[in-house]
Design a protein around this motif. Structure first.
Motif, PDB file in Angstrom:
ATOM      1  N   ILE A 209       0.843  -1.193   0.000  1.00 54.67           N
ATOM      2  CA  ILE A 209       0.000   0.000   0.000  1.00 54.67           C
ATOM      3  C   ILE A 209       0.879   1.244   0.000  1.00 54.67           C
ATOM      4  O   ILE A 209       1.866   1.319   0.744  1.00 54.67           O
ATOM      5  N   GLY A 210       0.521   2.230  -0.808  1.00 55.03           N
ATOM      6  CA  GLY A 210       1.280   3.474  -0.821  1.00 55.03           C
ATOM      7  C   GLY A 210       0.623   4.511  -1.702  1.00 55.03           C
ATOM      8  O   GLY A 210      -0.411   4.264  -2.332  1.00 55.03           O
ATOM      9  N   SER A 211       1.222   5.683  -1.740  1.00 59.35           N
ATOM     10  CA  SER A 211       0.745   6.749  -2.608  1.00 59.35           C
ATOM     11  C   SER A 211       1.326   6.540  -4.002  1.00 59.35           C
ATOM     12  O   SER A 211       2.228   5.705  -4.193  1.00 59.35           O
ATOM     13  N   PRO A 212       0.851   7.306  -5.001  1.00 62.28           N
ATOM     14  CA  PRO A 212       1.430   7.170  -6.348  1.00 62.28           C
ATOM     15  C   PRO A 212       2.942   7.396  -6.365  1.00 62.28           C
ATOM     16  O   PRO A 212       3.647   6.814  -7.190  1.00 62.28           O
ATOM     17  N   HIS A 213       3.448   8.203  -5.436  1.00 58.36           N
ATOM     18  CA  HIS A 213       4.886   8.492  -5.380  1.00 58.36           C
ATOM     19  C   HIS A 213       5.699   7.280  -4.915  1.00 58.36           C
ATOM     20  O   HIS A 213       6.926   7.268  -5.041  1.00 58.36           O
ATOM     21  N   ASP A 214       5.030   6.268  -4.349  1.00 59.65           N
ATOM     22  CA  ASP A 214       5.733   5.094  -3.826  1.00 59.65           C
ATOM     23  C   ASP A 214       5.861   3.970  -4.849  1.00 59.65           C
ATOM     24  O   ASP A 214       6.462   2.933  -4.559  1.00 59.65           O
ATOM     25  N   THR A 215       5.314   4.162  -6.047  1.00 61.91           N
ATOM     26  CA  THR A 215       5.273   3.085  -7.046  1.00 61.91           C
ATOM     27  C   THR A 215       6.660   2.529  -7.349  1.00 61.91           C
ATOM     28  O   THR A 215       6.901   1.316  -7.263  1.00 61.91           O
ATOM     29  N   LYS A 216       7.597   3.392  -7.713  1.00 60.31           N
ATOM     30  CA  LYS A 216       8.943   2.937  -8.073  1.00 60.31           C
ATOM     31  C   LYS A 216       9.665   2.335  -6.874  1.00 60.31           C
ATOM     32  O   LYS A 216      10.414   1.355  -7.009  1.00 60.31           O
ATOM     33  N   TYR A 217       9.466   2.915  -5.699  1.00 52.98           N
ATOM     34  CA  TYR A 217      10.104   2.401  -4.482  1.00 52.98           C
ATOM     35  C   TYR A 217       9.659   0.963  -4.238  1.00 52.98           C
ATOM     36  O   TYR A 217      10.490   0.082  -3.951  1.00 52.98           O
ATOM     37  N   ILE A 218       8.362   0.728  -4.330  1.00 54.76           N
ATOM     38  CA  ILE A 218       7.838  -0.618  -4.090  1.00 54.76           C
ATOM     39  C   ILE A 218       8.362  -1.599  -5.132  1.00 54.76           C
ATOM     40  O   ILE A 218       8.721  -2.738  -4.807  1.00 54.76           O
ATOM     41  N   GLU A 219       8.424  -1.171  -6.398  1.00 52.03           N
ATOM     42  CA  GLU A 219       8.925  -2.048  -7.449  1.00 52.03           C
ATOM     43  C   GLU A 219      10.388  -2.423  -7.215  1.00 52.03           C
ATOM     44  O   GLU A 219      10.835  -3.484  -7.650  1.00 52.03           O
ATOM     45  N   SER A 220      11.139  -1.575  -6.520  1.00 50.30           N
ATOM     46  CA  SER A 220      12.560  -1.850  -6.285  1.00 50.30           C
ATOM     47  C   SER A 220      12.801  -2.849  -5.159  1.00 50.30           C
ATOM     48  O   SER A 220      13.930  -3.294  -4.957  1.00 50.30           O
ATOM     49  N   ILE A 221      11.771  -3.205  -4.428  1.00 50.55           N
ATOM     50  CA  ILE A 221      11.900  -4.175  -3.337  1.00 50.55           C
ATOM     51  C   ILE A 221      12.018  -5.576  -3.939  1.00 50.55           C
ATOM     52  O   ILE A 221      11.234  -5.963  -4.802  1.00 50.55           O
ATOM     53  N   CYS A 222      12.985  -6.355  -3.476  1.00 54.88           N
ATOM     54  CA  CYS A 222      13.219  -7.688  -4.026  1.00 54.88           C
ATOM     55  C   CYS A 222      12.020  -8.603  -3.780  1.00 54.88           C
ATOM     56  O   CYS A 222      11.366  -8.526  -2.735  1.00 54.88           O
ATOM     57  N   GLY A 223      11.748  -9.463  -4.739  1.00 53.32           N
ATOM     58  CA  GLY A 223      10.694 -10.451  -4.583  1.00 53.32           C
ATOM     59  C   GLY A 223       9.422 -10.115  -5.335  1.00 53.32           C
ATOM     60  O   GLY A 223       9.230  -8.988  -5.808  1.00 53.32           O
ATOM     61  N   ASP A 224       8.561 -11.127  -5.466  1.00 54.39           N
ATOM     62  CA  ASP A 224       7.277 -10.950  -6.139  1.00 54.39           C
ATOM     63  C   ASP A 224       6.293 -10.273  -5.205  1.00 54.39           C
ATOM     64  O   ASP A 224       6.252 -10.561  -4.002  1.00 54.39           O
ATOM     65  N   LYS A 225       5.459  -9.403  -5.778  1.00 58.45           N
ATOM     66  CA  LYS A 225       4.553  -8.610  -4.953  1.00 58.45           C
ATOM     67  C   LYS A 225       3.410  -8.089  -5.790  1.00 58.45           C
ATOM     68  O   LYS A 225       3.434  -8.175  -7.027  1.00 58.45           O
ATOM     69  N   ILE A 226       2.414  -7.516  -5.116  1.00 57.15           N
ATOM     70  CA  ILE A 226       1.315  -6.822  -5.785  1.00 57.15           C
ATOM     71  C   ILE A 226       1.405  -5.363  -5.370  1.00 57.15           C
ATOM     72  O   ILE A 226       1.285  -5.038  -4.183  1.00 57.15           O
ATOM     73  N   ASN A 227       1.645  -4.500  -6.328  1.00 53.09           N
ATOM     74  CA  ASN A 227       1.884  -3.085  -6.052  1.00 53.09           C
ATOM     75  C   ASN A 227       0.574  -2.316  -6.168  1.00 53.09           C
ATOM     76  O   ASN A 227       0.052  -2.107  -7.261  1.00 53.09           O
ATOM     77  N   LEU A 228       0.044  -1.865  -5.031  1.00 56.07           N
ATOM     78  CA  LEU A 228      -1.208  -1.113  -4.997  1.00 56.07           C
ATOM     79  C   LEU A 228      -0.986   0.383  -4.789  1.00 56.07           C
ATOM     80  O   LEU A 228      -1.923   1.104  -4.455  1.00 56.07           O
ATOM     81  N   ALA A 229       0.237   0.844  -4.988  1.00 64.77           N
ATOM     82  CA  ALA A 229       0.537   2.267  -4.788  1.00 64.77           C
ATOM     83  C   ALA A 229      -0.351   3.128  -5.679  1.00 64.77           C
ATOM     84  O   ALA A 229      -0.409   2.934  -6.895  1.00 64.77           O
ATOM     85  N   GLY A 230      -1.082   4.044  -5.058  1.00 70.71           N
ATOM     86  CA  GLY A 230      -1.930   4.957  -5.795  1.00 70.71           C
ATOM     87  C   GLY A 230      -3.252   4.370  -6.254  1.00 70.71           C
ATOM     88  O   GLY A 230      -4.040   5.057  -6.906  1.00 70.71           O
ATOM     89  N   LYS A 231      -3.518   3.112  -5.935  1.00 74.05           N
ATOM     90  CA  LYS A 231      -4.732   2.454  -6.418  1.00 74.05           C
ATOM     91  C   LYS A 231      -5.843   2.369  -5.371  1.00 74.05           C
ATOM     92  O   LYS A 231      -6.961   1.950  -5.680  1.00 74.05           O
ATOM     93  N   LEU A 232      -5.530   2.736  -4.138  1.00 70.61           N
ATOM     94  CA  LEU A 232      -6.521   2.683  -3.064  1.00 70.61           C
ATOM     95  C   LEU A 232      -6.702   4.066  -2.453  1.00 70.61           C
ATOM     96  O   LEU A 232      -5.727   4.781  -2.218  1.00 70.61           O
ATOM     97  N   SER A 233      -7.930   4.430  -2.163  1.00 67.26           N
ATOM     98  CA  SER A 233      -8.174   5.630  -1.363  1.00 67.26           C
ATOM     99  C   SER A 233      -7.941   5.263   0.099  1.00 67.26           C
ATOM    100  O   SER A 233      -7.826   4.078   0.445  1.00 67.26           O
ATOM    101  N   LEU A 234      -7.898   6.259   0.957  1.00 65.62           N
ATOM    102  CA  LEU A 234      -7.696   5.977   2.376  1.00 65.62           C
ATOM    103  C   LEU A 234      -8.820   5.106   2.932  1.00 65.62           C
ATOM    104  O   LEU A 234      -8.593   4.210   3.737  1.00 65.62           O
TER     105      LEU A 234
END
Length: 328
Positions: A209-234
């Motif tokens: 979970i994160g803001s749109p600004h966290d998209t690249k940061y999350i993608e840089s984390i090692c391992g498989d994941k589901i990136n929801l940055a910017g896709k969820l409201s509070l």
């Protein structure tokens, strides 16, 4: 009829922890109307809220006269200045509210002069004590429960359908909030990557979970994941979290949003901030054991990167906690 305006323009977490004050007012003062003035970033939290009738948005550099006019139009009679700011006090006064308390804090370049005095260690209790000190409302401190507004029924259906599909690609629904606005409060990304890869070996693909600004940061984390940055409201976060087996978060606003979900195990990682004040009551806390912790300094640290308090927390500590609490 008493119309009470609560003002807290601080962070998202602060706003979440102020919501019990609104509940106490609505449940104990007959026909009371409760309004909430907050920073624009936290407005979504309070929409469609059971105990809040009006939400006023404070945007940086927005003409204050428009906010004042909106409060006047709704006829608010009283104000509680939770954030302790002089600017909030003046705004409520100009809006014609009777000031039940006053704030005098002035901020200059991240330095705070005349800050509000804390009346209790835990923030949720501290903010709720205005109910007793200003309105003579008695309450049980251990029963205080934060709450945010509900999302629409249509959005609930969308999330339920999405979760159903997601269960086919991960053994468990696990949520991770990997980043805060203050770098000093973020966990070492290498250790976070180790956790991610370990969860992958357990058949778990975490949801980040994160803001749109966290998209690249999350993608840089090692391992498989589901990136929801910017896709969820509070307000979407609790809807997703109700399906989760557990969550992990740094000390940041979404941590407190997650805490509104009953019986959700949360692992909270703490460095410079104090979990005695900010950690949800039910959280499983891991904190650095450096002697300078907590220092409450979120803007700078004399220690070099790699030797700071959040670097001191290791993946093995999280793994041990997961195994101890049978969360896997």
């Amino acid at each position: 009829m008493q119309k009470i305006l609560i003002i807290n323009r601080l962070g998202i977490g602060d706003v979440v922890l102020t919501t019990p004050l609104a509940q106490l007012i609505k449940e104990n003062i007959q026909d009371a109307v409760v309004g909430f003035l907050t920073a624009d970033k936290a407005v979504d939290l309070l929409q469609n809220h059971k105990y809040i009738d009006d939400v006023f948005s404070y945007k940086h550099r927005q003409a204050k006269k428009n906010i004042i006019a909106g409060i006047k139009e709704k006829g608010y009679t009283d104000a509680i200045i939770v954030d302790g700011r002089l600017s909030s006090t003046l705004l409520a006064w100009k809006a014609g509210c009777h000031l039940l308390n006053k704030g005098y804090c002035i901020s200059v370049n991240r330095h705070h002069f005349f800050p509000r005095k804390e009346t209790a260690t835990r923030a949720i209790e501290d903010f709720s004590l205005y109910a007793s000190s200003l309105l003579n409302i008695d309450f049980a401190k251990d029963k205080l429960t934060p709450r945010i507004g509900a999302c629409s029924s249509e959005r609930q259906k969308q999330i339920t359908a999405w979760i159903k599909k997601t269960r086919h690609i991960t053994k468990k629904i696990v949520l991770i909030v990997p980043r805060t606005a203050a770098d000093i409060k973020n966990w070492n990304i290498k250790e976070l990557g180790k956790l991610n890869e370990y969860l992958n070996t357990q058949g778990i693909k975490p949801l980040y979970i994160g803001s749109p600004h966290d998209t690249k940061y999350i993608e840089s984390i090692c391992g498989d994941k589901i990136n929801l940055a910017g896709k969820l409201s509070l307000r979407d976060i609790p809807e997703v979290a109700q399906y989760a087996s557990w969550a992990l978060s740094m000390c940041t606003g979404p941590l407190h949003i997650l805490s509104t979900v009953a019986k959700l195990p949360i692992i909270a990682l703490y460095g410079p901030s104090d979990p005695r004040r900010w950690a949800p009551k039910s959280a499983l806390v891991i904190q650095s054991n450096l002697p300078c912790v907590p220092c409450l300094k979120w803007d700078k640290c004399p220690k070099p990167v790699g030797n700071r308090c959040m670097d001191n927390i290791k993946f093995t500590q999280v793994k041990d906690l997961l195994l101890k609490n049978e969360l896997l």
